[in-house]
Scaffold this motif. Sequence first.
Motif, mmCIF file in Angstrom:
data_model
loop_
_atom_site.group_PDB
_atom_site.id
_atom_site.type_symbol
_atom_site.label_atom_id
_atom_site.label_comp_id
_atom_site.label_asym_id
_atom_site.label_seq_id
_atom_site.Cartn_x
_atom_site.Cartn_y
_atom_site.Cartn_z
ATOM 1 N N ASN A 152 45.096 -15.666 -8.017
ATOM 2 C CA ASN A 152 46.364 -15.540 -7.298
ATOM 3 C C ASN A 152 47.413 -14.832 -8.150
ATOM 4 O OD1 ASN A 152 45.189 -16.935 -5.205
ATOM 5 N ND2 ASN A 152 46.172 -18.881 -5.672
ATOM 6 N N LEU A 153 47.455 -15.166 -9.435
ATOM 7 C CA LEU A 153 48.417 -14.543 -10.342
ATOM 8 C C LEU A 153 48.102 -13.058 -10.530
ATOM 9 C CD1 LEU A 153 50.822 -14.939 -12.245
ATOM 10 C CD2 LEU A 153 49.197 -15.569 -14.059
ATOM 11 N N LEU A 154 46.820 -12.744 -10.652
ATOM 12 C CA LEU A 154 46.409 -11.347 -10.803
ATOM 13 C C LEU A 154 46.802 -10.536 -9.576
ATOM 14 C CD1 LEU A 154 44.837 -9.361 -12.664
ATOM 15 C CD2 LEU A 154 42.792 -9.944 -11.341
ATOM 16 N N ASN A 155 46.539 -11.071 -8.398
ATOM 17 C CA ASN A 155 46.917 -10.384 -7.156
ATOM 18 C C ASN A 155 48.427 -10.206 -7.058
ATOM 19 O OD1 ASN A 155 44.709 -9.815 -4.934
ATOM 20 N ND2 ASN A 155 44.044 -11.641 -6.037
ATOM 21 N N LEU A 156 49.158 -11.226 -7.452
ATOM 22 C CA LEU A 156 50.620 -11.174 -7.390
ATOM 23 C C LEU A 156 51.154 -10.038 -8.268
ATOM 24 C CD1 LEU A 156 52.979 -12.779 -6.102
ATOM 25 C CD2 LEU A 156 53.086 -14.109 -8.220
ATOM 26 N N PHE A 157 50.596 -9.907 -9.458
ATOM 27 C CA PHE A 157 51.041 -8.855 -10.376
ATOM 28 C C PHE A 157 50.617 -7.470 -9.897
ATOM 29 C CE2 PHE A 157 51.236 -11.772 -14.361
ATOM 30 C CZ PHE A 157 52.510 -12.173 -13.982
ATOM 31 N N LEU A 158 49.344 -7.328 -9.549
ATOM 32 C CA LEU A 158 48.804 -5.994 -9.270
ATOM 33 C C LEU A 158 49.237 -5.438 -7.924
ATOM 34 C CD1 LEU A 158 45.203 -6.299 -10.761
ATOM 35 C CD2 LEU A 158 47.215 -5.216 -11.751
ATOM 36 N N HIS A 159 49.685 -6.289 -7.021
ATOM 37 C CA HIS A 159 50.176 -5.782 -5.737
ATOM 38 C C HIS A 159 51.572 -5.170 -5.865
ATOM 39 C CE1 HIS A 159 47.212 -8.362 -3.153
ATOM 40 N NE2 HIS A 159 46.629 -7.386 -3.819
ATOM 41 N N ASP A 160 52.209 -5.371 -7.016
ATOM 42 C CA ASP A 160 53.508 -4.743 -7.280
ATOM 43 C C ASP A 160 53.252 -3.456 -8.057
ATOM 44 O OD1 ASP A 160 56.049 -3.987 -8.056
ATOM 45 O OD2 ASP A 160 56.712 -6.020 -8.499
ATOM 46 N N GLU A 161 53.140 -2.346 -7.347
ATOM 47 C CA GLU A 161 52.772 -1.069 -7.961
ATOM 48 C C GLU A 161 53.850 -0.557 -8.915
ATOM 49 O OE1 GLU A 161 51.497 1.852 -5.188
ATOM 50 O OE2 GLU A 161 50.286 0.448 -4.022
ATOM 51 N N GLU A 162 55.111 -0.897 -8.676
ATOM 52 C CA GLU A 162 56.186 -0.424 -9.540
ATOM 53 C C GLU A 162 56.197 -1.176 -10.873
ATOM 54 O OE1 GLU A 162 59.868 -0.630 -7.499
ATOM 55 O OE2 GLU A 162 59.289 0.809 -5.932
ATOM 56 N N ARG A 183 44.071 2.714 -10.245
ATOM 57 C CA ARG A 183 45.079 1.840 -10.862
ATOM 58 C C ARG A 183 44.473 0.706 -11.683
ATOM 59 N NH1 ARG A 183 48.460 -1.354 -7.514
ATOM 60 N NH2 ARG A 183 49.324 -2.060 -9.506
ATOM 61 N N VAL A 184 43.341 0.165 -11.227
ATOM 62 C CA VAL A 184 42.785 -1.035 -11.865
ATOM 63 C C VAL A 184 41.314 -0.815 -12.199
ATOM 64 C CG1 VAL A 184 42.369 -3.513 -11.642
ATOM 65 C CG2 VAL A 184 44.383 -2.491 -10.558
ATOM 66 N N LEU A 185 40.962 -1.079 -13.443
ATOM 67 C CA LEU A 185 39.572 -1.038 -13.887
ATOM 68 C C LEU A 185 39.161 -2.439 -14.319
ATOM 69 C CD1 LEU A 185 36.948 0.409 -14.786
ATOM 70 C CD2 LEU A 185 38.048 0.751 -17.027
ATOM 71 N N ILE A 193 53.448 -3.179 -12.289
ATOM 72 C CA ILE A 193 52.173 -3.066 -13.012
ATOM 73 C C ILE A 193 51.503 -1.760 -12.603
ATOM 74 C CG2 ILE A 193 49.961 -4.160 -13.526
ATOM 75 C CD1 ILE A 193 52.240 -5.896 -14.380
ATOM 76 N N THR A 194 51.372 -0.861 -13.563
ATOM 77 C CA THR A 194 50.762 0.442 -13.257
ATOM 78 C C THR A 194 49.284 0.419 -13.649
ATOM 79 O OG1 THR A 194 51.601 1.241 -15.402
ATOM 80 C CG2 THR A 194 52.949 1.664 -13.454
ATOM 81 N N LYS A 195 48.840 1.373 -14.417
ATOM 82 C CA LYS A 195 47.421 1.451 -14.762
ATOM 83 C C LYS A 195 47.016 0.253 -15.626
ATOM 84 C CE LYS A 195 44.493 5.552 -15.235
ATOM 85 N NZ LYS A 195 44.396 5.798 -13.807
ATOM 86 N N THR A 196 45.948 -0.440 -15.203
ATOM 87 C CA THR A 196 45.602 -1.732 -15.797
ATOM 88 C C THR A 196 44.101 -1.863 -15.997
ATOM 89 O OG1 THR A 196 47.471 -2.742 -14.642
ATOM 90 C CG2 THR A 196 45.799 -4.235 -15.507
ATOM 91 N N VAL A 197 43.705 -2.456 -17.124
ATOM 92 C CA VAL A 197 42.311 -2.841 -17.350
ATOM 93 C C VAL A 197 42.246 -4.363 -17.345
ATOM 94 C CG1 VAL A 197 40.378 -2.861 -18.961
ATOM 95 C CG2 VAL A 197 41.701 -0.777 -18.647
ATOM 96 N N VAL A 198 41.352 -4.905 -16.525
ATOM 97 C CA VAL A 198 41.169 -6.356 -16.420
ATOM 98 C C VAL A 198 39.821 -6.718 -17.033
ATOM 99 C CG1 VAL A 198 40.994 -8.334 -14.867
ATOM 100 C CG2 VAL A 198 42.553 -6.447 -14.313
ATOM 101 N N ALA A 249 41.614 2.156 -5.168
ATOM 102 C CA ALA A 249 42.342 2.258 -6.437
ATOM 103 C C ALA A 249 41.774 1.312 -7.494
ATOM 104 C CB ALA A 249 43.819 1.957 -6.215
ATOM 105 N N VAL A 250 40.857 0.418 -7.106
ATOM 106 C CA VAL A 250 40.232 -0.503 -8.046
ATOM 107 C C VAL A 250 38.771 -0.128 -8.220
ATOM 108 C CG1 VAL A 250 39.799 -2.177 -6.181
ATOM 109 C CG2 VAL A 250 39.738 -2.936 -8.558
ATOM 110 N N VAL A 251 38.305 -0.100 -9.479
ATOM 111 C CA VAL A 251 36.931 0.307 -9.789
ATOM 112 C C VAL A 251 36.347 -0.629 -10.849
ATOM 113 C CG1 VAL A 251 37.198 2.746 -9.193
ATOM 114 C CG2 VAL A 251 37.775 1.969 -11.503
ATOM 115 N N MET A 252 35.031 -0.503 -11.042
ATOM 116 C CA MET A 252 34.323 -1.302 -12.040
ATOM 117 C C MET A 252 33.466 -0.407 -12.918
ATOM 118 S SD MET A 252 32.966 -4.444 -9.640
ATOM 119 C CE MET A 252 32.179 -5.226 -11.041
ATOM 120 N N ILE A 253 33.058 -0.953 -14.052
ATOM 121 C CA ILE A 253 32.047 -0.314 -14.894
ATOM 122 C C ILE A 253 30.769 -1.137 -14.781
ATOM 123 C CG2 ILE A 253 31.346 0.215 -17.265
ATOM 124 C CD1 ILE A 253 34.169 0.878 -17.940
ATOM 125 N N ASN A 254 29.661 -0.468 -14.506
ATOM 126 C CA ASN A 254 28.350 -1.127 -14.402
ATOM 127 C C ASN A 254 28.349 -2.335 -13.479
ATOM 128 O OD1 ASN A 254 27.341 0.712 -16.285
ATOM 129 N ND2 ASN A 254 27.763 -0.651 -18.008
#
Length: 461
Positions: free
Chosen positions: A251-261, A317-319, A263-268, A290-295
Amino acid sequence: MKQFPKAGWFWYLCALYIFEMAWAEKFKLNKQLIKSVLEAGFNTPKEIQLKTLNRIIGGQDVVAIGAEGCGKTTVLVLATLNRFKHSADGVPKALILAPDQEKVFELLAQFDRLNRNKTIRLVSLHPGQTTEQNMDDLAEGADIVVATPDRARAIYLKLGLNLNKVDFFAVDDAQLIVKKGLQLPVVELANSIGRAQRLIFTEVMHARLEKMIAPFMLQPATIEVEEMPDEQLPVHPQMLYHVPNFGTKLNLLNLFLHDEELITKTVVFTNTRLTAETVYKSLSNKLRKAVVMINPLSFEYNKVNNIEEFKIDGSLRVLIVANESGAESDVTGIPFIIHLDLPAEKEIYIQHIENHNIDADDETLALTFATDLELDQVRRIEQATGQKMQRAELPEDLVIEKDRKQKEEEKEQAKAKKHIKPDPNQYVPGEAFHEKKPENSKTYNYSSGTKAKMNMKKKHG
């Protein structure tokens, strides 16, 4: 040339005397233990020892909180051995619980290192032995028992562990015991012991640990030491968000990342690819491509081959990176680094947050989400970096998820209510019935003096 060894020996004896006095003047330890401490290389007491040892020797219940390597185990071993002034009688007087077999062995090694009273018999109880072997060892006599909670409880229920004369009960690495879910046997064993001194040693204190010790620790002295190394590693600014569970992390992650202004480019970072996919599904509902994964485990998810590919693609925006994937983690230039999970090895975390260009204007911020069970890892990271993470307040609009156990209990209660059939003989109030207001309902029998005070408040309040 012949005089040098004599001079050297003289100064060695002087230093030894000074160190011996440092221990003898500060603590009421027997002479054998002071000699053992010096021979083990502990020339001067550490902070945790200065603050706790005399309290423990004096019989006080203590909760000692300190980082790994601060000297908690040495305090425990010295305090235990100091109780045996003369020959032991082979009946358990001290029970020490440790979270696993490895920790039991570490305690035994420290006892062997510091114990000069060879009449004391130590017995260990752990999963590496059969219960029959444990019971045979106890039958031969034991003065100090060092055990894992589950094995000690099992032997106790088989009537193999006598707790009647135990007057010293200690739990080492209590935070790991909670992490392994061994609270119940600890509480049962503690409550099975009569009057005894009780000690808790832990790296951190949190709500779950407080809940475990509450039934058997009454008004202990709580002592915490904050020893930080002098050398600090160059790391990005860090903020710690302490949350109750994984659901609230999402929930906290969604709250932060849904604010594009904000939180910009982010690695989780997560620990497993399974968790990474859970995070991906949670974020992709709104962030879409805008969200992607590695492997990723499944081919159906958006992916990149490496972090560099993510960096140069302005549409992303989010990896999400799973530590188990083995991907390189050079996050230089990424504005936000979020650790949804804390890796078991602190070196992996430090690699992510290390600042390789301290002269540049640092615009990277590292956010860490941690539950109670991860606070010991937080502390170890802080010790390794020489810097404490800044504790951050949770946003007011954050939805706090209930724990799975709490949800299950509420479901069971709801089911039970549905299956309760109404009693035909029970009076059910009709439409003319009005419930009393809470302030008018009588739930207590007040004394005349209390009633008088209440009336005075009503008249003059």
